[in-house]
Structures are given as structure tokens and as C-alpha cells.
Design a protein around this motif. Structure first.
Motif, PDB file in Angstrom:
ATOM      1  N   LYS A 181      62.272  -3.765 -23.091  1.00 33.72           N
ATOM      2  CA  LYS A 181      63.512  -4.459 -23.451  1.00 33.72           C
ATOM      3  C   LYS A 181      64.296  -3.643 -24.482  1.00 33.72           C
ATOM      4  O   LYS A 181      65.528  -3.564 -24.416  1.00 33.72           O
ATOM      5  CB  LYS A 181      63.200  -5.848 -23.994  1.00 33.72           C
ATOM      6  CG  LYS A 181      64.443  -6.672 -24.284  1.00 33.72           C
ATOM      7  CD  LYS A 181      64.105  -8.046 -24.836  1.00 33.72           C
ATOM      8  CE  LYS A 181      65.374  -8.859 -25.076  1.00 33.72           C
ATOM      9  NZ  LYS A 181      65.081 -10.187 -25.660  1.00 33.72           N
ATOM     10  N   GLN A 182      63.596  -3.035 -25.432  1.00 28.57           N
ATOM     11  CA  GLN A 182      64.266  -2.214 -26.432  1.00 28.57           C
ATOM     12  C   GLN A 182      64.958  -1.011 -25.798  1.00 28.57           C
ATOM     13  O   GLN A 182      65.980  -0.530 -26.315  1.00 28.57           O
ATOM     14  CB  GLN A 182      63.261  -1.741 -27.483  1.00 28.57           C
ATOM     15  CG  GLN A 182      62.786  -2.844 -28.429  1.00 28.57           C
ATOM     16  CD  GLN A 182      61.809  -2.330 -29.455  1.00 28.57           C
ATOM     17  OE1 GLN A 182      60.795  -1.703 -29.125  1.00 28.57           O
ATOM     18  NE2 GLN A 182      62.093  -2.585 -30.718  1.00 28.57           N
ATOM     19  N   HIS A 183      64.423  -0.511 -24.694  1.00 28.00           N
ATOM     20  CA  HIS A 183      65.054   0.589 -23.977  1.00 28.00           C
ATOM     21  C   HIS A 183      66.362   0.145 -23.345  1.00 28.00           C
ATOM     22  O   HIS A 183      67.306   0.934 -23.232  1.00 28.00           O
ATOM     23  CB  HIS A 183      64.123   1.109 -22.869  1.00 28.00           C
ATOM     24  CG  HIS A 183      63.307   2.288 -23.275  1.00 28.00           C
ATOM     25  ND1 HIS A 183      63.489   3.540 -22.763  1.00 28.00           N
ATOM     26  CD2 HIS A 183      62.286   2.394 -24.156  1.00 28.00           C
ATOM     27  CE1 HIS A 183      62.634   4.381 -23.304  1.00 28.00           C
ATOM     28  NE2 HIS A 183      61.879   3.712 -24.146  1.00 28.00           N
ATOM     29  N   ILE A 184      66.424  -1.107 -22.915  1.00 22.25           N
ATOM     30  CA  ILE A 184      67.540  -1.591 -22.107  1.00 22.25           C
ATOM     31  C   ILE A 184      68.609  -2.304 -22.932  1.00 22.25           C
ATOM     32  O   ILE A 184      69.803  -2.132 -22.701  1.00 22.25           O
ATOM     33  CB  ILE A 184      67.011  -2.526 -20.998  1.00 22.25           C
ATOM     34  CG1 ILE A 184      66.102  -1.742 -20.045  1.00 22.25           C
ATOM     35  CG2 ILE A 184      68.152  -3.172 -20.219  1.00 22.25           C
ATOM     36  CD1 ILE A 184      65.400  -2.596 -19.013  1.00 22.25           C
ATOM     37  N   PHE A 185      68.176  -3.109 -23.915  1.00 21.88           N
ATOM     38  CA  PHE A 185      69.108  -3.907 -24.713  1.00 21.88           C
ATOM     39  C   PHE A 185      69.541  -3.153 -25.979  1.00 21.88           C
ATOM     40  O   PHE A 185      68.752  -2.400 -26.563  1.00 21.88           O
ATOM     41  CB  PHE A 185      68.461  -5.233 -25.126  1.00 21.88           C
ATOM     42  CG  PHE A 185      68.485  -6.297 -24.072  1.00 21.88           C
ATOM     43  CD1 PHE A 185      69.247  -7.444 -24.238  1.00 21.88           C
ATOM     44  CD2 PHE A 185      67.756  -6.163 -22.906  1.00 21.88           C
ATOM     45  CE1 PHE A 185      69.262  -8.444 -23.275  1.00 21.88           C
ATOM     46  CE2 PHE A 185      67.759  -7.148 -21.931  1.00 21.88           C
ATOM     47  CZ  PHE A 185      68.532  -8.292 -22.113  1.00 21.88           C
ATOM     48  N   ARG A 206      72.347  -1.337 -23.435  1.00 18.35           N
ATOM     49  CA  ARG A 206      72.662   0.003 -23.915  1.00 18.35           C
ATOM     50  C   ARG A 206      73.608   0.697 -22.937  1.00 18.35           C
ATOM     51  O   ARG A 206      73.586   0.403 -21.731  1.00 18.35           O
ATOM     52  CB  ARG A 206      71.376   0.808 -24.087  1.00 18.35           C
ATOM     53  CG  ARG A 206      70.494   0.350 -25.246  1.00 18.35           C
ATOM     54  CD  ARG A 206      69.235   1.183 -25.335  1.00 18.35           C
ATOM     55  NE  ARG A 206      68.432   0.826 -26.487  1.00 18.35           N
ATOM     56  CZ  ARG A 206      68.565   1.345 -27.698  1.00 18.35           C
ATOM     57  NH1 ARG A 206      69.495   2.292 -27.912  1.00 18.35           N
ATOM     58  NH2 ARG A 206      67.790   0.968 -28.696  1.00 18.35           N
ATOM     59  N   PRO A 207      74.421   1.632 -23.427  1.00 19.13           N
ATOM     60  CA  PRO A 207      75.418   2.292 -22.561  1.00 19.13           C
ATOM     61  C   PRO A 207      74.833   2.898 -21.295  1.00 19.13           C
ATOM     62  O   PRO A 207      75.449   2.842 -20.233  1.00 19.13           O
ATOM     63  CB  PRO A 207      76.019   3.367 -23.481  1.00 19.13           C
ATOM     64  CG  PRO A 207      75.845   2.817 -24.859  1.00 19.13           C
ATOM     65  CD  PRO A 207      74.541   2.077 -24.830  1.00 19.13           C
ATOM     66  N   GLU A 208      73.614   3.472 -21.391  1.00 21.05           N
ATOM     67  CA  GLU A 208      73.019   4.143 -20.221  1.00 21.05           C
ATOM     68  C   GLU A 208      72.530   3.154 -19.162  1.00 21.05           C
ATOM     69  O   GLU A 208      72.135   3.562 -18.064  1.00 21.05           O
ATOM     70  CB  GLU A 208      71.884   5.074 -20.653  1.00 21.05           C
ATOM     71  CG  GLU A 208      70.732   4.395 -21.371  1.00 21.05           C
ATOM     72  CD  GLU A 208      70.879   4.397 -22.882  1.00 21.05           C
ATOM     73  OE1 GLU A 208      69.852   4.535 -23.568  1.00 21.05           O
ATOM     74  OE2 GLU A 208      72.025   4.271 -23.374  1.00 21.05           O
ATOM     75  N   TYR A 209      72.546   1.853 -19.484  1.00 22.86           N
ATOM     76  CA  TYR A 209      72.107   0.838 -18.521  1.00 22.86           C
ATOM     77  C   TYR A 209      73.226  -0.100 -18.086  1.00 22.86           C
ATOM     78  O   TYR A 209      73.046  -0.889 -17.153  1.00 22.86           O
ATOM     79  CB  TYR A 209      70.959   0.007 -19.104  1.00 22.86           C
ATOM     80  CG  TYR A 209      69.647   0.753 -19.205  1.00 22.86           C
ATOM     81  CD1 TYR A 209      68.789   0.859 -18.117  1.00 22.86           C
ATOM     82  CD2 TYR A 209      69.266   1.365 -20.401  1.00 22.86           C
ATOM     83  CE1 TYR A 209      67.593   1.540 -18.206  1.00 22.86           C
ATOM     84  CE2 TYR A 209      68.064   2.050 -20.508  1.00 22.86           C
ATOM     85  CZ  TYR A 209      67.234   2.133 -19.403  1.00 22.86           C
ATOM     86  OH  TYR A 209      66.050   2.817 -19.489  1.00 22.86           O
TER      87      TYR A 209
END
Length: 339
Positions: A181-185, A206-209
Motif C-alpha cells: 500500500k505504501q508503494h501505491i498510495f 502515487r504519480p507512477e500509479y
């Protein structure tokens, strides 16, 4: 085979389908009398002999007595016995099977119940089956969860979500789901339980997602009207069918959970961490796609699975073929063949 199945009535339950699906499997492969709370013939004062009498079997024609996954008393902190008047230790010549459930709590109390009722065989989805057999001196059978292919199937819907997750983060047991979740949010939105409903107007990802169509809903996620955002029943099956890639991990205590089979049956590609807990059911790049537990290649695997349709179809077609042997009917046949 004539079977007495002790179980609560889960016919109208909208989650935890394994309870009812295993009951249905018993009924499909044997002459089964189901007894317990919610059934018309239930009486909380009945003894086991009175249960047998209600079944229209006789004590000499019953081949097996089974305590299902839902038989235990779950609310009490110091007991799992749902009906003390049913004393299975009085039954001497009929095999008795107990399905261990919720192995993460009251385990010692469940073991006491098993020994008190002189159970002959314990079935568990937990890989500690052999360890527990040695610990309490009663035969255990490792019998994983299964699938009802009548309930979960490929509906050939448009895959409108690139990626989905629903359920609990289980932060008290594992940090893997939270780390993903920390990778995505975005950091300031990490406590949001969903990116759906009203939250969809905020830039939670996050911008990359943010260019991906993502469905994320944790337990407790509500919309503006305090309605649960986690889909259940047919809506849940529809979500699986509408998702290209679905995140799943073993349960908080390492159990190969039912969602793996549900995703296989609905042709949603399983994105999961590399681990030894898949019991040879999942094979990387054959019927699922695995990433490193440290998430060093998570974004790479995430992107590849979403963007490569031919790869995704190859994996999900194989998963659908593989899941055919993991039905609850096959699980119950395995058990019956051992009796």
C-alpha cells in the motif's frame, strides 16, 4: 455413506463461503444429514443419540460424524463447545471427524474439545498438521481450502480494473500488504482505507500509479452513506471478473486462503509474493506471477502483468485449468476415502 454433519446454517451467509460450500460438497457425495443452529430440526438440548434419531439413520447405519468448520462456539473466550449436551465421546463405533477452523485463536481450547470428544481425525488447512498431530496424539489430515466452481466462474466481463485488492492488511501479523500500500498510495493518504467512493475525487495514489485503474478497499471502508465498500456475494464475484491483476498473499498465519482459488476460477491474474507456503499449487509464471517479498521488483511485475495481455491470458488460462482439481467435492472425497 451415511453422514451426520454438525454445522450452523450458512445458506444465507454472504462471505466465508467455505462453510456452506463444504456442506454442499458433503451433500453431493454422500447421504448427509445436516444438524445445527438455523435448521428446522435443531434443539439446543439434544444429545447425539437424539440427533441420530432425527436423521432417520440408526446408530448402526451411521458411517461418519463430522463437526464442520462452523460448529464451534466462536463468541465465548473460554469455550468452543456449542452444545455440551452433544457428547461425542459416548459414540464408540462411528468415526468422528473435526474440521479445525480459525487456528489463530483458542487453539488450546479447541484441542481440549477434540480430546474430550475423542475425535478420531482432525482436518486443518494449516500446514502445522503434522506438528499438532504429534503434540496431541490424534491423527491430523492437511486438507486445504477448495473452490465451488458453481459460485466462482469466468463471466467473460470486461476487465475494467487494472489492479485490485480487497480485505484486511493484517498489520498485527504481517507488514507485506501495508508495505505494498505504501508503494501505491501517497504518504499523506496512507490511512485511507479505499480509493473508491468519495475518496476517488482526491489524488490518493502515487504519480507512477495514477494512470492505472485501481480498486482498493480494506475492511471497514465506507462510502459517504456509511455503506461497506467491500463487495460481497455476486458483487464480489463480479469484481474478480472485472480485474486484470489481483493482489493476494497467504493469510496472516500462512494459510493458503480461498481467494487464490477464487482468482484462478475467475481468470484474474494472481500477483503474489514469493514464499514456500503455496504447497506446490502455485507456480511462478505458470499459473500466477510472483514478486520478491522485499518489493524490489513489485512495480516491474505489476506493470508487466497489466500491459502484457498475451502473457496474462496464458497465465490465467493455466490457472483455470489447474483449479478444476481443487473443488470442495474433491476435498470431501479425499476425506471419505480415508475413512
Amino acid at each position: 455413506m451415511n453422514i451426520i454433519l454438525l454445522s450452523k446454517n450458512y445458506q444465507n451467509y454472504s462471505s466465508g463461503y467455505y462453510h456452506q460450500d463444504s456442506i454442499n460438497a458433503f451433500i453431493s457425495v454422500s447421504n448427509t444429514f445436516v444438524y445445527g443452529p438455523g435448521y428446522s430440526h435443531y434443539d439446543s438440548n439434544d444429545s447425539i443419540l437424539e440427533v441420530i434419531a432425527k436423521s432417520n439413520f440408526t446408530p448402526t447405519t451411521v458411517d461418519l460424524i463430522v463437526c464442520s468448520t462452523s460448529w464451534d462456539e466462536d463468541e465465548s473466550l473460554d469455550s468452543v463447545d456449542p452444545q455440551p449436551s452433544i457428547d461425542l465421546s459416548l459414540i464408540k463405533n462411528i468415526p468422528k471427524v473435526y474440521f479445525l477452523n480459525k487456528e489463530y485463536k483458542k487453539l488450546d481450547i479447541r484441542f481440549q474439545y477434540i480430546k474430550k470428544n475423542k475425535i478420531d481425525l482432525v482436518c486443518t488447512v494449516h500446514p502445522n498438521a503434522k506438528k499438532w498431530e504429534n503434540q496431541i496424539g490424534i491423527k491430523f489430515l492437511y486438507l486445504p481450502f477448495g473452490i465451488s466452481l458453481n459460485r466462482f466462474k469466468n463471466l467473460n466481463l470486461s476487465r475494467v480494473y487494472d489492479f485490485s485488492f480487497s480485505g484486511s492488511l493484517h498489520k498485527n501479523h504481517t507488514d507485506l500488504r501495508f508495505n505494498i500500500k505504501q508503494h501505491i498510495f501517497q504518504k499523506q493518504h496512507i490511512n485511507k482505507k479505499s480509493n473508491c467512493g468519495l475518496n476517488s475525487i482526491f489524488k490518493l495514489l502515487r504519480p507512477e500509479y495514477k494512470m492505472y485503474s485501481i480498486f482498493w478497499a480494506e475492511w471497514g471502508a465506507k462510502n459517504l452513506f456509511y455503506q461497506n465498500l467491500l463487495p460481497k456475494g455476486e458483487k464480489y464475484v463480479k469484481l474478480l471478473n472485472q480485474t486484470k491483476v489481483f493482489l493476494n498473499t497467504p493469510s496472516a498465519i500462512g494459510i493458503f486462503n480461498t481467494r487464490f482459488f477464487e482468482l484462478m476460477a475467475t481468470k484474474s491474474l494472481i500477483l503474489c509474493p514469493k514464499t514456500q507456503k503455496y504447497e506446490d499449487i502455485l507456480i511462478n509464471e505458470k499459473n500466477c506471477l510472483m514478486f520478491n517479498p522485499d518489493l524490489s521488483d513489485f512495480k516491474e511485475k505489476f506493470t508487466y502483468a497489466i500491459n502484457n495481455k498475451s502473457f496474462r491470458e496464458k497465465i490465467t488460462n493455466q490457472a483455470l485449468e489447474d483449479v478444476q482439481s481443487h473443488t470442495y467435492i474433491n476435498r470431501i472425497k479425499t476425506l471419505i476415502n480415508l475413512i
